[in-house]
Design a protein around this motif. Structure first.
Motif, PDB file in Angstrom:
ATOM      1  N   SER A  50      -0.271   2.194   6.810  1.00 38.76           N
ATOM      2  CA  SER A  50      -0.758   0.871   6.421  1.00 38.76           C
ATOM      3  C   SER A  50       0.340  -0.172   6.612  1.00 38.76           C
ATOM      4  O   SER A  50       0.075  -1.289   7.085  1.00 38.76           O
ATOM      5  CB  SER A  50      -1.213   0.879   4.962  1.00 38.76           C
ATOM      6  OG  SER A  50      -2.201   1.855   4.773  1.00 38.76           O
ATOM      7  N   GLU A  51       1.579   0.185   6.258  1.00 36.85           N
ATOM      8  CA  GLU A  51       2.681  -0.768   6.435  1.00 36.85           C
ATOM      9  C   GLU A  51       2.926  -1.053   7.915  1.00 36.85           C
ATOM     10  O   GLU A  51       3.162  -2.195   8.309  1.00 36.85           O
ATOM     11  CB  GLU A  51       3.972  -0.200   5.823  1.00 36.85           C
ATOM     12  CG  GLU A  51       3.894   0.104   4.338  1.00 36.85           C
ATOM     13  CD  GLU A  51       3.768  -1.149   3.494  1.00 36.85           C
ATOM     14  OE1 GLU A  51       4.408  -2.161   3.820  1.00 36.85           O
ATOM     15  OE2 GLU A  51       3.015  -1.119   2.499  1.00 36.85           O
ATOM     16  N   LYS A 103     -10.589   4.027   5.146  1.00 37.12           N
ATOM     17  CA  LYS A 103      -9.226   3.662   5.532  1.00 37.12           C
ATOM     18  C   LYS A 103      -9.108   3.556   7.051  1.00 37.12           C
ATOM     19  O   LYS A 103      -8.484   2.629   7.571  1.00 37.12           O
ATOM     20  CB  LYS A 103      -8.223   4.679   4.977  1.00 37.12           C
ATOM     21  CG  LYS A 103      -8.203   4.698   3.451  1.00 37.12           C
ATOM     22  CD  LYS A 103      -7.016   5.447   2.904  1.00 37.12           C
ATOM     23  CE  LYS A 103      -5.755   4.628   2.903  1.00 37.12           C
ATOM     24  NZ  LYS A 103      -5.732   3.598   1.862  1.00 37.12           N
ATOM     25  N   LEU A 113       0.828  -1.212   0.000  1.00 35.49           N
ATOM     26  CA  LEU A 113       0.000   0.000   0.000  1.00 35.49           C
ATOM     27  C   LEU A 113       0.858   1.257   0.000  1.00 35.49           C
ATOM     28  O   LEU A 113       0.449   2.298  -0.509  1.00 35.49           O
ATOM     29  CB  LEU A 113      -0.939  -0.002   1.205  1.00 35.49           C
ATOM     30  CG  LEU A 113      -2.096  -0.995   1.062  1.00 35.49           C
ATOM     31  CD1 LEU A 113      -2.880  -1.082   2.358  1.00 35.49           C
ATOM     32  CD2 LEU A 113      -3.008  -0.586  -0.088  1.00 35.49           C
ATOM     33  N   PHE A 114       2.066   1.170   0.551  1.00 37.68           N
ATOM     34  CA  PHE A 114       2.933   2.349   0.511  1.00 37.68           C
ATOM     35  C   PHE A 114       3.251   2.724  -0.932  1.00 37.68           C
ATOM     36  O   PHE A 114       3.269   3.895  -1.291  1.00 37.68           O
ATOM     37  CB  PHE A 114       4.227   2.087   1.292  1.00 37.68           C
ATOM     38  CG  PHE A 114       5.165   3.266   1.291  1.00 37.68           C
ATOM     39  CD1 PHE A 114       4.894   4.376   2.072  1.00 37.68           C
ATOM     40  CD2 PHE A 114       6.308   3.278   0.491  1.00 37.68           C
ATOM     41  CE1 PHE A 114       5.738   5.475   2.059  1.00 37.68           C
ATOM     42  CE2 PHE A 114       7.150   4.367   0.481  1.00 37.68           C
ATOM     43  CZ  PHE A 114       6.860   5.468   1.264  1.00 37.68           C
ATOM     44  N   PRO A 161       0.828   9.839   1.341  1.00 37.70           N
ATOM     45  CA  PRO A 161       2.013   9.070   1.707  1.00 37.70           C
ATOM     46  C   PRO A 161       1.974   8.629   3.162  1.00 37.70           C
ATOM     47  O   PRO A 161       2.402   7.516   3.489  1.00 37.70           O
ATOM     48  CB  PRO A 161       3.169  10.050   1.473  1.00 37.70           C
ATOM     49  CG  PRO A 161       2.643  11.050   0.518  1.00 37.70           C
ATOM     50  CD  PRO A 161       1.184  11.171   0.827  1.00 37.70           C
ATOM     51  N   LEU A 175      -7.447   5.043  -1.913  1.00 30.37           N
ATOM     52  CA  LEU A 175      -6.350   5.962  -2.274  1.00 30.37           C
ATOM     53  C   LEU A 175      -6.632   6.638  -3.609  1.00 30.37           C
ATOM     54  O   LEU A 175      -6.483   7.851  -3.754  1.00 30.37           O
ATOM     55  CB  LEU A 175      -5.016   5.200  -2.369  1.00 30.37           C
ATOM     56  CG  LEU A 175      -4.329   4.791  -1.073  1.00 30.37           C
ATOM     57  CD1 LEU A 175      -3.166   3.857  -1.360  1.00 30.37           C
ATOM     58  CD2 LEU A 175      -3.834   6.021  -0.341  1.00 30.37           C
ATOM     59  N   GLY A 227      -0.002   5.625   3.436  1.00 32.19           N
ATOM     60  CA  GLY A 227       0.770   4.478   2.962  1.00 32.19           C
ATOM     61  C   GLY A 227       1.689   3.956   4.049  1.00 32.19           C
ATOM     62  O   GLY A 227       1.739   2.749   4.317  1.00 32.19           O
ATOM     63  N   TRP A 252       1.382   2.037  -3.559  1.00 32.36           N
ATOM     64  CA  TRP A 252       0.143   2.612  -4.108  1.00 32.36           C
ATOM     65  C   TRP A 252      -0.006   4.073  -3.678  1.00 32.36           C
ATOM     66  O   TRP A 252      -0.386   4.932  -4.474  1.00 32.36           O
ATOM     67  CB  TRP A 252      -1.079   1.825  -3.631  1.00 32.36           C
ATOM     68  CG  TRP A 252      -1.493   0.742  -4.578  1.00 32.36           C
ATOM     69  CD1 TRP A 252      -1.367  -0.599  -4.382  1.00 32.36           C
ATOM     70  CD2 TRP A 252      -2.090   0.907  -5.875  1.00 32.36           C
ATOM     71  NE1 TRP A 252      -1.858  -1.280  -5.476  1.00 32.36           N
ATOM     72  CE2 TRP A 252      -2.305  -0.374  -6.407  1.00 32.36           C
ATOM     73  CE3 TRP A 252      -2.458   2.007  -6.636  1.00 32.36           C
ATOM     74  CZ2 TRP A 252      -2.876  -0.587  -7.654  1.00 32.36           C
ATOM     75  CZ3 TRP A 252      -3.024   1.808  -7.885  1.00 32.36           C
ATOM     76  CH2 TRP A 252      -3.227   0.513  -8.375  1.00 32.36           C
ATOM     77  N   ALA A 253       0.295   4.330  -2.416  1.00 35.18           N
ATOM     78  CA  ALA A 253       0.170   5.704  -1.917  1.00 35.18           C
ATOM     79  C   ALA A 253       1.138   6.623  -2.665  1.00 35.18           C
ATOM     80  O   ALA A 253       0.781   7.738  -3.065  1.00 35.18           O
ATOM     81  CB  ALA A 253       0.451   5.746  -0.415  1.00 35.18           C
ATOM     82  N   VAL A 286      -6.776   0.253  -1.676  1.00 32.99           N
ATOM     83  CA  VAL A 286      -6.238   0.773  -2.931  1.00 32.99           C
ATOM     84  C   VAL A 286      -7.249   1.712  -3.588  1.00 32.99           C
ATOM     85  O   VAL A 286      -6.913   2.842  -3.961  1.00 32.99           O
ATOM     86  CB  VAL A 286      -5.883  -0.388  -3.884  1.00 32.99           C
ATOM     87  CG1 VAL A 286      -5.523   0.144  -5.265  1.00 32.99           C
ATOM     88  CG2 VAL A 286      -4.740  -1.208  -3.308  1.00 32.99           C
TER      89      VAL A 286
END
Lengths: 352, 567
Positions: free
Chosen positions: B284-285, B347, B212-213, B278, B305, B281, B215-216, B302
């Motif tokens: 999420s990690e 989110k 997801l990072f 960001p 975002l 992202g 994707w961000a 996703v």
């Protein structure tokens, strides 16, 4: 002082705004409590090494949860939008009998003039329980007219007019603040709005130094600056008459129509070649630089006072249909404050 | 997404063991020690370090200005600063923090470092462009600092006309030129990340296997590329009007100051999402790693975002409800502003859901991440107040707005930046940091932040306008609370500067995967070599393969020595 978490509520709008604000605060507090509560409960219950049940969730549960809370969120947000927007739409239209006040902002002061002629600096006296319409312009940069107790804010733009209105519901003295950053002394561009009982307001009004009202100033300017030379009835130059055009559609070259409001009149004075009235030649010179903002407001007030009924030429001095506080000093009396009957026939003080 | 792939692949297969080359090359930090090897580097990791140094300097310049502002506001009278100095300081704070710290913060440091590593690439798609972007950012920053040293600028970071073009006698042109220049660094970074994600994904790294990072960073890059040119045009027009006297916005010559506001917010509202996507992202990690759980609702995350990035472009008008826009336009912008909050809410629910049935640990990055969710939720909910027209009319340009955007841009984004910095610190530097200090700083930052900015919501609704260096005395109590919080916050921000510097010098060598995290960046040494990977990574599964029972991810490749520092 710590106990006061809400600002004073002193206008019709303040009640509406506070209702939405409190509703949103309650909804937000519930959502925040839900999110933080779940975070804490999950984080503690499923802390590393705890004995909580950790069987995997079926995929379908996840998807249903997603769709569920997406739909719930959309529903909630659209509901809040509808609620706030309907309150706003109801508040847009200015009551027709509002007192008109002209505001000119400049670095770093507020100049205020009622259509009844009272002039003030950094102060605005208004009667309680009467609608007041503000017609505002700036002489330099963008300012913003903010009265927290009225929940009222409107930007004041240079060379353009903005309007706002309020109806005070409480007497007292309230902050008038500038909220658009305007340079060095932005923080000192402060004023007071003084809301008075109608009788006190009438006494205050009649105690103001004598001076022509805005429309009469405009009439004087209209002849002094040469407007009358062409626009007066019977003039030799072929120019449109300005009587009875206020806020009525005006046919333009090319089949378009414009509404003869303050913005159109202002443009026509400063950039006369832009929207020429159908059937007339673009012969008028621009008055940009020759008339300042206050003078344009005065001339606009004069044209407005000429009325908005074509064919019926209202003489200046006739109490305006849209204002409950008429004309010049000699006409003022406590009976003429808001709420008093509108004088619709020409009175004794009417000029020919 | 399936973890039960073919017979040859291991359950969570990320790379093919046969392709791994175990002759360990030197780390990127040891690959050249000259100044030239840093200043002319095209290594995305070294450029990330260069960015980290410049944004840290700018963060403390902007922070110093904020400290003076809060000091002045402790009393209603002007007792520390004169009006002009105060105006220059809040302008400096805004300009530096927005363009020279927040916008480059996560994308250009963590993003630059991690995007190629996370997708299994050896570098970004355009390494030289990456270096140029740093020089553009630095050049823009130097111009802005030059304007500061020459006497400052007093327009506010928004540069509203006609004040900025006709009335201000300060160094507006120089500052505008600085921001204009740094805008190109954003565009270059955006182009680079878009190119990198499209062209350089490792075999098997499909779009829906991207962390997801990434994707961000990808959605942020789209916003960089689409929004920043509008800022460039707008600032160039301000520059032209000031310097060459072109009549564009000056109403006295037929210009329209409201046009400037439309153009400015067309960039600056998406810029808020440039600052917060960001951060989402990063968080999420962090949350998935420290919950030992696959992120809840990956595909929804996703789409959320992407939805924010798209709808975020159509909400700029809510900055202008009081400037006399058409009531119908205001309704449309109000509606869209409510709608853009929906994906953000999704989110938040998904992060919360990720904790459920996890194995939640409370290491410092997770504390930052949990703090982020709380602060972002409060910041987002107060955004609904500002989307409601009647409430916005009252609180526009008051401290309510100041509090709201600090909750998003500082509370959320800076928390996420610090969380990410701690999480990937062992990977970036090859050192560990003192965990106790880090937890203490995270907790102090959370409480200091709330003490600073929550009172501002109240002061704002009571009617205290922003950009006031003196104010009516009834607002003092809230300002004293806020200034006290700012002192706590300043201490909390200085602490990482101390213990992370200590870690660089004396910290223990970090393992290659100290958090037992999934993700390709943990499949290489700490710090990684110049070419990032020892072999050619091949991806065989989705991200976040944390075992539901809380076991570490299965390693499908020869384990690198756990203390495999190569420096």
């Amino acid at each position: 002082m710590v106990g006061r978490l809400m600002p004073e509520s002193a206008s019709l709008q303040a009640v509406l705004t506070d209702r939405i604000f409190i509703g949103l605060t309650i909804a937000s507090a519930l959502i925040l409590a839900l999110v933080v509560g779940l975070l804490l409960v999950f984080a503690i219950r499923f802390r590393r090494g705890s004995k909580a049940d950790r069987h995997p969730l079926p995929e379908i549960v996840s998807r249903e949860f997603e769709i569920g809370w997406t739909a719930a969120t959309i529903f909630l947000f659209v509901f809040i939008f509808w609620w706030a927007a309907s309150a706003e739409i109801g508040a847009y239209s200015v009551p027709p009998n509002a007192i008109e006040i002209h505001v000119v902002a400049k670095q770093w002061m507020w100049k205020v003039q009622g259509s009844n002629g009272a002039r003030e600096i950094n102060e605005l006296h208004v009667p309680v329980n009467a609608p007041v319409k503000l017609i505002m312009t700036s002489q330099d940069v963008i300012h913003s007219f903010f009265v927290p107790a009225f929940r009222l804010k409107r930007d004041v733009l240079p060379d353009q007019q903005t309007e706002a209105w309020f109806q005070a519901t409480k007497t007292g003295t309230f902050h008038l603040l500038c909220t658009e950053y305007c340079g060095t002394d932005h923080a000192r561009m402060l004023g007071r709005v003084i809301v008075m009982e109608p009788e006190a307001y009438a006494r205050w009004l009649s105690a103001q130094p004598e001076g022509d009202d805005l429309a009469h100033q405009g009439e004087r300017l209209f002849s002094e600056r040469g407007c009358a030379g062409c626009h007066a009835p019977g003039s030799a130059v072929h120019a449109p008459s300005l009587a009875g055009i206020w806020e009525r559609p005006v046919p333009l070259e090319g089949g378009r129509f414009a509404t003869a409001d303050a913005a159109y009149l202002r443009d026509s004075i400063l950039q006369p070649g832009r929207d020429v009235v159908a059937g007339y030649a673009p012969v008028m010179p621009s008055y940009a630089g020759l008339l300042d903002d206050g003078e344009i407001q005065a001339i606009t007030a004069y044209i407005r006072a000429l009325g908005s009924e074509p064919g019926v030429v209202r003489a200046l001095g006739t109490p305006d249909l849209r204002s409950n506080v008429p004309g010049g000093v000699r006409e003022r009396s406590p009976a003429m404050v808001p709420g008093a009957p509108v004088l619709d026939q020409p009175g004794p003080g009417v000029r020919p | 997404m399936s973890t039960t792939a073919g017979t040859t692949a291991s359950p969570t297969g990320l790379a093919d063991p046969d392709e791994l080359d175990l002759r360990l090359p030197v780390s990127y930090l040891a690959d050249g020690h000259s100044v030239r090897s840093w200043l002319l580097t095209t290594d995305h990791k070294r450029i990330a370090i260069l960015y980290a140094i410049t944004i840290t300097v700018f963060f403390f310049i902007g922070g110093a200005a904020a400290t003076l502002v809060r000091l002045e506001l402790a009393t209603p009278e002007a007792d520390v600063l004169r009006a002009d100095t105060y105006n220059k300081l809040f302008t400096l704070h805004g300009v530096v923090m927005v363009w020279f710290f927040l916008i480059p913060s996560i994308p250009n440091t963590l993003g630059n470092f991690l995007v190629p590593l996370m997708i299994g690439a050896r570098d970004v798609a355009y390494p030289k462009l990456n270096l140029i972007s740093w020089y553009l950012n630095l050049g823009g920053g130097l111009l802005a600092v030059a304007a500061l040293l020459a006497g400052g600028v007093d327009t506010g970071w928004t540069f509203y006309v006609p004040y900025s073009t006709v009335f201000s006698n300060t160094w507006v042109s120089l500052t505008v030129l600085g921001v204009f220049t740094t805008g190109f660094s954003s565009i270059a970074t955006g182009v680079n990340f878009i190119g990198t994600v499209h062209l350089l994904r490792a075999p098997g790294m499909t779009w829906f296997r991207l962390p997801l990072f990434v994707w961000a960073m990808y959605t942020t890059s789209l916003m960089f590329v689409l929004a920043t040119p509008v800022l460039a045009v707008t600032l160039l027009l301000v520059f032209a009007e000031r310097t060459f006297g072109l009549p564009i916005f000056d109403p006295a010559r037929g210009g329209d100051p409201i046009l400037f506001q439309h153009l400015f917010w067309f960039y600056s509202h998406p810029a808020v999402y440039i600052m917060v996507l960001p951060a989402m992202g990063v968080v999420s990690e962090l949350i998935t790693c420290f919950s030992r759980r696959k992120v809840f609702g990956y595909t929804f995350m996703v789409y959320a975002l992407v939805a924010i990035a798209v709808i975020g472009f159509f909400t700029w008008g809510h900055h202008m409800f009081t400037s006399g826009m058409s009531p119908y336009a205001a309704l449309v912008f109000s509606f869209l502003s409510f709608i853009v909050a929906v994906p953000s809410a999704i989110k938040v629910f998904n992060w919360t859901g990720t904790l459920y049935r996890g194995q939640v640990g409370f290491e410092s990055p997770m504390l930052y991440a949990l703090g982020f969710v709380g602060l972002f939720t409060l910041g987002g909910l107060t955004g609904l107040f500002l989307a409601s027209i009647p409430v916005d009319v009252h609180v526009q340009d008051t401290y309510f707005v100041v509090a709201h955007f600090h909750y998003i841009m500082v509370g959320a984004s800076v928390s996420a930046y610090f969380g990410g910095l701690h999480f990937w610190w062992p990977k970036i530097t090859g050192r560990t940091y003192p965990e106790t200090w880090a937890r203490f700083a995270a907790i102090l930052m959370f409480f200091g932040f709330n003490l600073t900015f929550f009172p501002q919501f109240i002061a704002g609704y009571l009617g205290m306008p922003r950009r006031y260096h003196v104010y009516p005395p009834e607002f003092q109590i809230w300002n004293v609370l806020s200034s006290a919080g700012a002192a706590v916050l300043a201490a909390a921000y200085l602490m990482p500067l101390g213990y992370l510097t200590w870690s660089l010098l004396f910290g223990e060598r970090a393992g290659n995967n100290p958090w037992d995290a999934s993700g390709l960046e943990w499949r290489t040494s700490s710090p990684p070599p110049r070419r990032n990977f020892f072999g050619s990574p091949r991806v065989q599964g989705g991200p976040y393969n944390y075992h539901p029972e809380g076991v570490a991810p299965v390693h499908d490749q020869p384990r690198l020595p756990s203390r495999g520092s190569l420096t």
